[in-house]
Design a protein around this motif. Structure first.
Motif, short mmCIF file in Angstrom:
data_model
loop_
_atom_site.label_atom_id
_atom_site.label_comp_id
_atom_site.label_asym_id
_atom_site.label_seq_id
_atom_site.Cartn_x
_atom_site.Cartn_y
_atom_site.Cartn_z
N MET A 1 0.83 -1.20 0.00
CA MET A 1 0.00 0.00 0.00
C MET A 1 0.87 1.26 0.00
O MET A 1 0.60 2.22 -0.73
CB MET A 1 -0.91 0.02 1.23
CG MET A 1 -1.90 -1.14 1.33
SD MET A 1 -3.04 -1.27 -0.06
CE MET A 1 -2.29 -2.62 -0.99
N MET A 2 1.91 1.25 0.83
CA MET A 2 2.79 2.41 0.90
C MET A 2 3.64 2.56 -0.35
O MET A 2 3.96 3.68 -0.77
CB MET A 2 3.68 2.32 2.14
CG MET A 2 2.93 2.40 3.47
SD MET A 2 1.82 3.84 3.60
CE MET A 2 2.99 5.19 3.46
N ALA A 3 4.00 1.44 -0.98
CA ALA A 3 4.74 1.52 -2.25
C ALA A 3 3.87 2.22 -3.30
O ALA A 3 4.37 3.05 -4.08
CB ALA A 3 5.13 0.12 -2.72
N GLY A 4 2.58 1.89 -3.31
CA GLY A 4 1.67 2.55 -4.23
C GLY A 4 1.56 4.04 -3.99
O GLY A 4 1.35 4.82 -4.93
N ASP A 5 1.73 4.45 -2.74
CA ASP A 5 1.66 5.87 -2.40
C ASP A 5 2.99 6.58 -2.66
O ASP A 5 3.04 7.65 -3.26
CB ASP A 5 1.25 6.01 -0.93
CG ASP A 5 0.94 7.45 -0.55
OD1 ASP A 5 0.17 8.11 -1.27
OD2 ASP A 5 1.48 7.93 0.46
N TRP A 6 4.10 5.96 -2.21
CA TRP A 6 5.41 6.60 -2.33
C TRP A 6 5.88 6.72 -3.78
O TRP A 6 6.60 7.66 -4.12
CB TRP A 6 6.46 5.83 -1.53
CG TRP A 6 6.39 6.00 -0.05
CD1 TRP A 6 6.17 5.04 0.88
CD2 TRP A 6 6.56 7.22 0.69
NE1 TRP A 6 6.17 5.56 2.15
CE2 TRP A 6 6.42 6.92 2.05
CE3 TRP A 6 6.82 8.54 0.32
CZ2 TRP A 6 6.52 7.87 3.05
CZ3 TRP A 6 6.92 9.50 1.32
CH2 TRP A 6 6.78 9.15 2.66
N LEU A 7 5.50 5.79 -4.63
CA LEU A 7 5.90 5.87 -6.03
C LEU A 7 5.35 7.12 -6.71
O LEU A 7 5.97 7.69 -7.61
CB LEU A 7 5.43 4.62 -6.79
CG LEU A 7 6.38 3.42 -6.79
CD1 LEU A 7 5.66 2.18 -7.27
CD2 LEU A 7 7.59 3.70 -7.65
N GLN A 8 4.17 7.56 -6.26
CA GLN A 8 3.51 8.70 -6.90
C GLN A 8 4.06 10.04 -6.41
O GLN A 8 4.22 10.98 -7.20
CB GLN A 8 2.01 8.66 -6.63
CG GLN A 8 1.32 7.41 -7.15
CD GLN A 8 -0.16 7.42 -6.84
OE1 GLN A 8 -0.89 8.32 -7.24
NE2 GLN A 8 -0.62 6.40 -6.13
N CYS B 1 -7.72 0.64 -2.41
CA CYS B 1 -6.95 0.15 -3.55
C CYS B 1 -7.62 0.54 -4.87
O CYS B 1 -6.96 1.05 -5.78
CB CYS B 1 -6.79 -1.36 -3.47
SG CYS B 1 -5.87 -1.96 -2.05
N ILE B 2 -8.91 0.32 -4.96
CA ILE B 2 -9.64 0.61 -6.20
C ILE B 2 -9.62 2.11 -6.49
O ILE B 2 -9.37 2.54 -7.63
CB ILE B 2 -11.09 0.09 -6.09
CG1 ILE B 2 -11.09 -1.44 -5.99
CG2 ILE B 2 -11.91 0.55 -7.30
CD1 ILE B 2 -12.47 -2.03 -5.71
N THR B 3 -9.86 2.92 -5.46
CA THR B 3 -9.91 4.37 -5.65
C THR B 3 -8.56 4.92 -6.09
O THR B 3 -8.48 5.76 -6.99
CB THR B 3 -10.35 5.06 -4.34
OG1 THR B 3 -11.58 4.50 -3.88
CG2 THR B 3 -10.53 6.55 -4.55
N GLY C 1 -1.50 -5.90 -3.63
CA GLY C 1 -1.91 -5.79 -2.23
C GLY C 1 -3.39 -6.09 -2.04
O GLY C 1 -3.78 -6.75 -1.07
N MET C 2 -4.22 -5.61 -2.97
CA MET C 2 -5.66 -5.87 -2.88
C MET C 2 -5.95 -7.37 -2.98
O MET C 2 -6.82 -7.90 -2.27
CB MET C 2 -6.40 -5.10 -3.96
CG MET C 2 -7.91 -5.29 -3.94
SD MET C 2 -8.78 -4.17 -5.09
CE MET C 2 -8.17 -4.81 -6.67
N ALA C 3 -5.22 -8.07 -3.83
CA ALA C 3 -5.42 -9.52 -3.97
C ALA C 3 -5.09 -10.24 -2.67
O ALA C 3 -5.80 -11.18 -2.27
CB ALA C 3 -4.54 -10.05 -5.11
N ILE C 4 -4.03 -9.79 -1.97
CA ILE C 4 -3.68 -10.41 -0.69
C ILE C 4 -4.75 -10.13 0.35
O ILE C 4 -5.12 -11.01 1.14
CB ILE C 4 -2.31 -9.88 -0.21
CG1 ILE C 4 -1.22 -10.25 -1.22
CG2 ILE C 4 -1.96 -10.46 1.16
CD1 ILE C 4 0.14 -9.66 -0.90
#
Length: 462
Positions: free
Chosen positions: A49-56, A109-111, A211-214
């Motif tokens: 989740m944080m990787a998805g945020d930090w990458l942006q 995750c979806i949003t 992450g959502m799949a997990i």
């Protein structure tokens, strides 16, 4: 790149490694195999989740400027994100308590994936929609996951002290190691491979999907208060009553808003502070250094929270005082060091001093996150946890929006002075919280009496 940057990064790396590798038995918390499996599952999800945020993060401003938008339009887009988080945050937090925290985490995750998709369009309205979606996702990130963790931890009957271990590790990995790796990976995609500024957002969407799949395959659902069928208005009212009737919760909300408001302001100010004359500074390497400092802070926090004698309410007032002093350095260097008028070049002596102070502030940030999580788990009632946590973010988002709107209206020293004052006030409020919490804890003799009473009652129950 100047040797100074490598020295600071290397010194921090050595200290972090030493702290992690040389933990004594006194610093460790003995846990069960079931808890370790639960903790590792959460840390894996939280890291994605944080990787998805930090990458942006490092590429949002760059992408908007790449599309040809000016500073004013980009500022409006940023304000839309914080405003969205303020307006919709409490609603989504209440829905998380009512409809389920696991469902809220999947919604995050979806949003956020949809927000990443909008970055492919150069149209202002679509980018604005993406900022709104991103603001909603941010509210869920900082409330739903923690609420799910606390409820699930308690539901499975794990010891309360073990919760602090999960908090510290989540910050160590999610806000430290993952942030550094995300910055390096994003730089690889954009600069090395030449995929363009939208590539990190596509990578973020992929990590969020994994992450959502997990979550869907391994998490169980939990709720705020399943015994009562409250509507949203009733949940708002209940959360407001909890904050108004319990001074500890109100103090905790004020402390969080003051610190996070100063932290987000610092995010916008550190670049012009270190390069007032357009000095050539390695932004990515400095960002990685800040994240390493945050890792050091979380490592220190894990040791402090593992102790049964040191209370989190006690040491946090010292942390706030140190953070207030560290953000005073730009003001002090402005008065004590003669500013250079030459454009360009390397970082100045004043910039070096400020960088060390900023690293100290980031260490405090690393201590703050797991510690505030620990205090929230102690003082916020379970039935409206997500709602109350998002209530705390309302003044924070108002403050950040005002700062963004007026960032060019005041000298940078005034902005740092304001942040330092806020952090000093947070230290005073933290002392008040420590006094109240201490007065309400059972005294040692009372605990002894309770144990003796329970031991006397055991034969009767048998």
């Amino acid at each position: 790149m100047e040797l100074f940057y490598f020295l600071v990064f290397g010194a921090l790396g050595v200290v972090v490694a030493a702290l992690e590798l040389n933990k004594t038995n006194r610093d460790r918390i003995n846990t069960s195999a079931a808890f370790r499996a639960f903790k590792n599952n959460y840390l894996l999800v939280y890291s994605f989740m944080m990787a998805g945020d930090w990458l942006q993060g490092p590429y949002v401003y760059f992408l908007y400027s790449h599309y040809g938008f000016g500073k004013g339009e980009i500022g409006q887009l940023f304000i839309a994100g914080f405003g969205s988080s303020m307006l919709f945050g409490t609603i989504v937090g209440s829905l998380a308590d009512k409809q389920g925290r696991k469902r809220a985490c999947v919604t995050y995750c979806i949003t956020y994936i949809l927000s990443c998709i909008t970055k492919h369009s150069p149209q202002y309205k679509i980018l604005m929609l993406g900022r709104v979606l991103g603001g909603i996702a941010t509210s869920l990130l900082f409330s739903a996951f923690e609420s799910w963790l606390v409820a699930e931890h308690n539901k499975r009957g794990f010891e309360q002290q073990w919760l602090s271990l999960t908090f510290a590790k989540a910050i160590f990995f999610g806000n430290g190691l993952v942030a550094i790796l995300s910055g390096l990976f994003g730089n690889l995609l954009v600069d090395t491979f030449g995929f363009g500024p939208v590539a990190p957002f596509d990578a973020a969407a992929c990590f969020l999907a994994i992450g959502m799949a997990i979550i869907l395959s391994s998490w169980s659902e939990n709720y705020g208060d399943p015994s009562e069928n409250k509507d949203l208005l009733a949940q708002f009212r209940s959360a407001a009553v909890s904050i108004a009737s319990d001074e500890k919760i109100a103090l905790l909300g004020a402390i969080q808003s003051l610190f996070e408001g100063s932290m987000y302001t610092f995010v916008f100010l550190w670049t012009p502070a270190l390069s007032p004359n357009e000095e050539d500074i390695p932004h990515g390497f400095i960002f990685a250094t800040f994240m390493l400092s945050s890792m050091l802070g979380s490592s220190i926090a894990s040791r402090l929270m593992a102790s049964s004698t040191i209370k989190v309410e006690s040491y946090m007032q010292i942390v706030f005082s140190i953070s207030a002093a560290s953000l005073l350095l730009p003001i002090l260097t402005n008065f004590l060091v003669v500013p250079s008028k030459a454009k360009g070049g390397g970082i100045s002596f004043a910039g070096c001093v400020e960088l060390l102070g900023f690293c100290t502030f980031e260490v405090c940030v690393g201590i703050f996150w797991p510690s505030i999580m620990k205090m929230r788990s102690q003082f916020i009632p379970e039935e409206a946890r997500s709602t109350i946590m998002n209530f705390f973010r309302i003044p924070l988002n108002i403050f950040v929006c005002i700062v963004l709107y007026n960032v060019d209206a005041f000298p940078i020293t005034v902005m740092f002075g304001m942040c330092s004052i806020f952090l000093f006030v947070a230290s005073i409020l933290q002392r008040r919280l420590m006094i109240i919490a201490g007065s309400q804890r059972p005294k040692p003799e009372e605990l002894t009496a309770l144990k003796e009473r329970d031991q006397e009652a055991e034969p009767l129950n048998a």
